[in-house]
Design an enzyme around this catalytic site. Structure first.
Site, PDB file in Angstrom:
ATOM      1  N   ARG A 120       0.836  -1.212   0.000  1.00  0.00           N
ATOM      2  CA  ARG A 120       0.000   0.000   0.000  1.00  0.00           C
ATOM      3  C   ARG A 120       0.864   1.254   0.000  1.00  0.00           C
ATOM      4  O   ARG A 120       1.740   1.416   0.845  1.00  0.00           O
ATOM      5  CB  ARG A 120      -0.888  -0.007   1.233  1.00  0.00           C
ATOM      6  CG  ARG A 120      -1.803   1.177   1.235  1.00  0.00           C
ATOM      7  CD  ARG A 120      -2.685   1.173   2.438  1.00  0.00           C
ATOM      8  NE  ARG A 120      -3.644   2.278   2.321  1.00  0.00           N
ATOM      9  CZ  ARG A 120      -4.916   2.227   2.687  1.00  0.00           C
ATOM     10  NH1 ARG A 120      -5.380   1.107   3.213  1.00  0.00           N
ATOM     11  NH2 ARG A 120      -5.703   3.256   2.552  1.00  0.00           N
ATOM     12  N   ALA A 137     -13.578   3.280   1.233  1.00  0.00           N
ATOM     13  CA  ALA A 137     -12.525   3.886   2.057  1.00  0.00           C
ATOM     14  C   ALA A 137     -12.397   3.146   3.377  1.00  0.00           C
ATOM     15  O   ALA A 137     -13.391   2.850   4.018  1.00  0.00           O
ATOM     16  CB  ALA A 137     -12.848   5.355   2.322  1.00  0.00           C
ATOM     17  N   ASP A 138     -11.165   2.868   3.775  1.00  0.00           N
ATOM     18  CA  ASP A 138     -10.963   2.292   5.105  1.00  0.00           C
ATOM     19  C   ASP A 138     -10.427   3.404   6.012  1.00  0.00           C
ATOM     20  O   ASP A 138     -10.327   4.551   5.598  1.00  0.00           O
ATOM     21  CB  ASP A 138     -10.029   1.081   5.056  1.00  0.00           C
ATOM     22  CG  ASP A 138      -8.647   1.419   4.542  1.00  0.00           C
ATOM     23  OD1 ASP A 138      -7.896   0.479   4.214  1.00  0.00           O
ATOM     24  OD2 ASP A 138      -8.294   2.617   4.465  1.00  0.00           O
ATOM     25  N   SER A 139     -10.065   3.060   7.233  1.00  0.00           N
ATOM     26  CA  SER A 139      -9.680   4.110   8.184  1.00  0.00           C
ATOM     27  C   SER A 139      -8.415   4.828   7.743  1.00  0.00           C
ATOM     28  O   SER A 139      -8.281   6.040   7.950  1.00  0.00           O
ATOM     29  CB  SER A 139      -9.503   3.520   9.580  1.00  0.00           C
ATOM     30  OG  SER A 139      -8.649   2.397   9.523  1.00  0.00           O
ATOM     31  N   ASP A 192      -7.525   5.373   4.669  1.00  0.00           N
ATOM     32  CA  ASP A 192      -7.965   6.295   3.611  1.00  0.00           C
ATOM     33  C   ASP A 192      -8.585   7.544   4.218  1.00  0.00           C
ATOM     34  O   ASP A 192      -8.311   8.665   3.779  1.00  0.00           O
ATOM     35  CB  ASP A 192      -9.043   5.638   2.729  1.00  0.00           C
ATOM     36  CG  ASP A 192      -8.480   4.614   1.787  1.00  0.00           C
ATOM     37  OD1 ASP A 192      -9.065   3.517   1.714  1.00  0.00           O
ATOM     38  OD2 ASP A 192      -7.460   4.902   1.136  1.00  0.00           O
TER      39      ASP A 192
END
Lengths: 300, 139
Positions: free
Chosen positions: A154, B92-94, B96
């Site tokens: 990522r 979206a995750d945290s 993001d």
């Protein structure tokens, strides 16, 4: 060594889903980590079967996701939770469709056992985490659990140190700034993120209960894959020094999943464990189809 | 269970040509202990009410927020972003969400407290918080 356990029916599903293969409960201080790879689930009939397991609210949430891939992943996440928890019911077979969920007062999801009045329901705790390419569910007995998974590759769009200075604790910033290689720095940043997220999720009290800059997680010297949590105590009026209180109340484990992801697990420590590290049993799964025990989970 | 709600009261200021709008509890999160009644206020836990002038967010703010969100989440053209779009619906995750917050802070020259930043669930809410903070800054 990989051990594969196939369910009885073949993969081409006809009318109904096969019954779930029951599972032994995790023991104390043990976490079962289940994960699914969305790109390995291609059968539209299987996905249709999965969607029939969901509650109306869950189905609605799946449909609200914008994009087919996101819809599919949301569906798989709920299926993973329902199918996995249903398998741990030792006495009576539980229909995964009949499981009910609720949220604690801070919004953390948990199983709602109200329909099952017999006291043989194990006090199961679970927590899920998703990324685009992997969805994971951690299960424990008796102790709260929090998990977080992230893609190893990522890319962080901001400067790592600026990001850390903004959100992480001072000690963590210090640690990250000692790493000369930017790639190593990025990886350590992500590992720390998963550990910190796992803690907040295990705590289950919402974001404001544990802002990221109020605690430090660092690896335990001389161990592999064990970490310490140190909290900043409040500054008192008389002392201007901040003191760090490191407690053993929470246990952490960080591993590499499927060569592609970092997974952090945090569970509340059970005093009976005597300080022993957490045991993690990792299994890759396609609900109702197959499980694969990953007997060598790489601890980091 | 936490519920967020939005209510707004609109008043016309008597001797001025402009309309003043007062928004009450635009961003309050109410914990109502798992009950699903529709009471606006729970007596147990109530976040402090925040009065913000002008809760009609500028379209410009919404657009800027949407741009930052699209960039952070690498959205495709068929994933539309509107004021009411929830970040989670876009995948979206945290991490993001926090990156989005950093992007917004840079764009607007503000700082958001972590607890408030993590509460932002939609583009609209982000825009409101931004305008509130920009207002405070220039006040």
């Amino acid at each position: 060594m990989r051990i594969r356990v196939m369910s009885q029916l073949q993969r081409s599903l006809s009318i109904e889903l096969p019954s779930l293969v029951p599972l032994q409960l995790p023991s104390r201080m043990e976490t079962h980590l289940w994960f699914i790879r969305p790109d390995e689930v291609k059968s539209t009939s299987l996905l249709k079967h999965y969607s029939q397991l969901l509650s109306p609210t869950e189905k609605e949430k799946v449909l609200q996701m914008r994009g087919d891939e996101l819809k599919k992943n949301a569906l798989l996440a709920r299926t993973l939770v329902r199918a996995t928890i249903a398998r741990y019911q030792t006495n009576n077979a539980v229909d995964p469709k009949a499981l009910m969920f609720k949220k604690n007062m801070y919004g953390k999801p948990e199983v709602d056992w109200q329909n099952y009045t017999n006291c043989n329901n194990p006090p199961l705790h679970f927590n899920i985490s998703h990324t685009d390419s992997l969805i994971a569910c951690g299960v424990t007995v008796h102790v709260p659990v929090g998990i977080d998974v992230e893609d190893k590759e990522r890319k962080i769009k901001h400067d790592i140190l600026a990001f850390a200075e903004r959100f992480y604790s001072a000690d963590e910033v210090k640690f990250l700034s000692t790493l000369p290689d930017p790639e190593v720095q990025r990886k350590e940043f992500i590992k720390l993120w998963t550990l910190k997220e796992a803690y907040v999720k295990a705590l289950g009290k919402g974001f404001s209960a544990a802002p990221f800059n109020t605690f430090t997680i660092q690896s335990k010297v001389g161990t592999k894959g064990e970490y310490n949590l140190c909290k900043m105590t409040e500054m008192t009026a008389s002392s201007l020094e901040e003191t760090n209180k490191c407690d053993g109340e929470w246990k952490f484990s960080l591993l590499e999943l499927d060569d592609s992801h970092y997974a952090a697990i945090c569970i509340e420590d059970d005093e009976a464990s005597g300080g022993a590290p957490m045991r993690v049993i990792v299994r890759k799964t396609i609900p109702f189809v197959e499980d694969e025990l990953i007997s060598e989970s790489k601890l980091l | 269970m936490a519920t967020s709600f939005c209510s707004s009261i609109s008043m016309q200021a008597p001797f001025s040509a402009t309309t003043t709008r007062f928004c009450l509890n635009k961003q309050a999160t109410i914990f109502n202990n798992g009950k699903t009644n529709n009471l606006s206020f729970s007596l147990r836990r109530l976040m402090p009410a925040r009065l913000a002038v002008s809760c009609a967010v500028k379209q410009e703010t919404v657009e800027k927020v949407s741009e930052i969100v699209k960039k952070q989440l690498s959205l495709t053209d068929d994933q539309k972003v509107t004021a009411g779009t929830k970040f989670t619906e876009l995948g979206a995750d945290s991490l993001d969400t926090v990156e989005i917050v950093m992007g917004l802070e840079e764009e607007f020259g503000i700082t958001m407290a972590e607890e408030r930043a993590k509460e932002i669930a939609t583009v609209q809410q982000a825009a409101e918080l931004i305008e509130e903070l920009v207002q405070e800054k220039t006040a």
